[in-house]
Design a protein around this motif. Sequence first.
Motif, short mmCIF file in Angstrom:
data_model
loop_
_atom_site.label_atom_id
_atom_site.label_comp_id
_atom_site.label_asym_id
_atom_site.label_seq_id
_atom_site.Cartn_x
_atom_site.Cartn_y
_atom_site.Cartn_z
N THR B 86 -42.07 -47.39 -48.27
CA THR B 86 -41.82 -47.74 -46.86
C THR B 86 -43.13 -47.96 -46.12
N SER B 87 -44.24 -48.04 -46.86
CA SER B 87 -45.54 -48.13 -46.20
C SER B 87 -46.07 -49.55 -46.08
N LEU B 239 -33.98 -41.15 -48.21
CA LEU B 239 -35.23 -41.91 -48.17
C LEU B 239 -36.35 -41.18 -47.42
N SER B 240 -37.55 -41.22 -48.00
CA SER B 240 -38.73 -40.79 -47.25
C SER B 240 -39.94 -41.52 -47.85
N VAL B 241 -41.09 -41.31 -47.21
CA VAL B 241 -42.26 -42.13 -47.53
C VAL B 241 -42.79 -41.88 -48.95
N ASP B 242 -42.44 -40.76 -49.56
CA ASP B 242 -43.02 -40.42 -50.86
C ASP B 242 -42.02 -40.53 -52.02
#
Lengths: 127, 710
Positions: B86-87, B239-242
């Motif tokens: 997501t980055s 969902l998360s950034v990692d």
Amino acid sequence: MKVLKTYPEKCISCHVCESTCSSLFFKEDNPELSCIQIHDETNPPDMNVCNQCQACVAVCPTCAITVNNQGVVMISRNLCIGCLMCVAACPTNSMRTAFGKHNPFKCIACGACVKTCPADALAVVQE
Amino acid sequence: MQRKVLAEYKYELKPIVRGYNKRTLYVNVGDKVIKEKPVTDMMIDKFVGGKGFDLYLMWHGVNDNTKWNDPENEICIAFGPLCGNTSYPGSGKSIVTTISPLTGIPVDCNVGGHFGPYTKFAGFDALELQGKADEDVIVFIDGDKGIVQILSAPDKVINSHILAEELHKEFAGSEEHLQHVSVVSSGSASDHVLITCLNFSFWDKRRKVARLKQAGRGGTGTVFRDKSIKALVVKYSGLSVDKNDPADLPTLQKTGLKLHKEIEVGDADQCRMHQVGTAHLMEIMNDYDLLPIRNFKYGQMPEAEGLHSREFTKLFTQGMADGCWYGCSLSCCKAVDNFKPRTGPYKGQPVCVDGPEYETAGGCGSNICVWDPKDVVEINFYCDTYGLDTISFGTSVAFVMECYENGILNKERTGGLELNWGNADAALELLHQMARGEGFGLTVGQGVRRMKKIFAEQFGADPKFLQDIGMEAKGLEYSQYMSKESLAQQGGYTLALKGPQHDEAWLIFMDMVNNHIPTFKDKAEALHYFPMFRTWFGLQGLCKLPWNDIEPANNAQTDEPAKVPEHVQNYVDIYKAITGKPMDKHELIRQSERVYNFQKVFCMRMGGGRRIDDIPPYRAVGPVTEEEYLSRQERYDNLMKNKIGVDPTGKSVAEKMEITRRYREDQYQQLIDAVYERKGWTPEGVPTLEHLKNIGMDLPEVLEVVKRYL
Ligand code: SF4
Ligand code: SF4
Ligand code: SF4
């Protein structure tokens, strides 16, 4: 709208506000993790903090950023997926991030720093 | 909706390690077999992920004689190691492959929407669908619980704008989960014709609708429906950034934020993707005589002013977070809200229309002389919801309109439709006929290649003329750029493995406008590098647009501005940051070369991939008709004098056309020679054993096919 107001001409660059803020939210005395930033290369210093302008609200893809009934812009950690688009969209660079952390963070005008500032350089006001 | 569980498979939920799940999901909707397959180190080393995994799985699923509608044909959907982060902008793409009903060889589509990343985070690096069900089914992947099901699908609706929305609601269970579901579906036209697509959804939280992104090319929707699959549904809410387990999260975030800021500062002055998406190209293409008009006869007309991007800007709702995946700050997925169609089954009902994008505005607008943007939006809407590819639809309609103009078609032959240039009502009626499975729409929906045969056989049309004006190669319709004045782009289109789509190489400005690649050698180098570079997006699950539809402020001062060196370095950096493996700009090309050559050999195995398959219709190369020549007479006469070295004075138009044609066709053949050599292929277009060995694609099954052709 509740907002943290800064008075740079009164600021003595002691950075106590940064310690207070980062300790409160991250349990760590680290200016990189403070929502308010004192840049003392200039005189008077540049006191950077969110002015609750709401520019970041529209860019969030998960609607994690909302405005509470006091006019303060809040991030829901539950909804945030850490894309940092809000960081780039903030016109004053006041949406903060620390690389390695999952979510951005910002001033919520809680006033903790107001209480510790020895120079009366900060105030929470209604605008 | 009451659904029967026809098959069920429970799997263990495991975290991703450095971008990979190391397993794929196999679903046979015919035999009702659901299982997981391991991803081997060899697969990762040689095929990387995304399109590479798709093709590898499909190669072993089909045989040399598999046709698109054989049960063993597969639809593979894969995501790639970088997919779902997501980055970095543009990181949510799925790559779809199947043996295409239009071309008989593998087709590949790169598509947005949430299905790919959610399926990846549900636990799989690819999804492989095989078999044919005897009743309509839905394949449901529950990535929260670790369950895959084949469910009965007695749903009455099939058209995507309704079906996707209903399934989002049904499988979300509650409002907070709507954004955690994604649906793949097609539409009623896919039950009847071949120029179809798949729609990949994402839930738009602000508009409260399911948005649709298309895996557009090559008839994927027809294969889907032939298998009686009504929809694929995935649910994932963690969902998360990692979630990709990046080796170096700070670098990933830093690189993404740098691009977010570049877009924030630069997009409004560069491509205006955030305001109008790819439709910003309309006036640029018209200005440069590159916008297809009247079946690619002309590249410019004053009427095209009507399709200026400012008209679309007015129709698009502004200021929305229009990314097809989280974290895409380029946000090019524009939409027209509360659009009320004036025809068809949804007449008068307010709908949300995704796009039009440039290709749709070109294909369903300028190329058929429909100059009212609202008509283009309506064609766009019905194409999407019926499951039709706007590019193939536009190019096919342009072809029949030219046939109508030339008397090859008439009202009797079209069942009463007056297919004059610009007849939007007739174009819309063709669409509705395709959806109903009746009338002349059924013929048009076969695509240009089959129509050429039908018109020659049934109406006595001149096959040579049809070959010249029928804008297809390998059986796939051309996408919407004029390549006549750019030899390199003629190659870019016609040498593309799946058929003439611009996603392998877009060299028109480099070649024609800036004259940066004057020699055959230069053009061959560009036709090597760019297809390889762009193939890499498909291996990783990335979008091409954030590569060069936004440029760093100092890009023009770099040594190779066309490559956007800083962004290439970004890709190297995020690859290393996620996978933890070494990478540089050379290895990046190598990764692509292996898969590209594998795909080439796959085409050969299925009976394509020969030099004769790389020949364009003359309309893509030069003026077919006298009116075309005369419309740009000065240009063609000058070229004859200065490039061919023949004085045009005193020559008839027919003579001049013949000289021009001979010259251009010869140039094209010389180009192929140069490109094949640069790519490591024989003059017949067969990868040499030595080259396959050098790049590390000398697998026994590959060599076995190649040897048949050497
Ligand atoms: S973080 Fe920035 S954009 Fe958001 S409200 Fe504060 S000042 Fe405005
Ligand atoms: S980082 Fe979080 S709050 Fe900011 S735009 Fe992305 S999802 Fe929204
Ligand atoms: S640039 Fe457009 S198509 Fe590409 S990922 Fe972003 S929103 Fe999707």
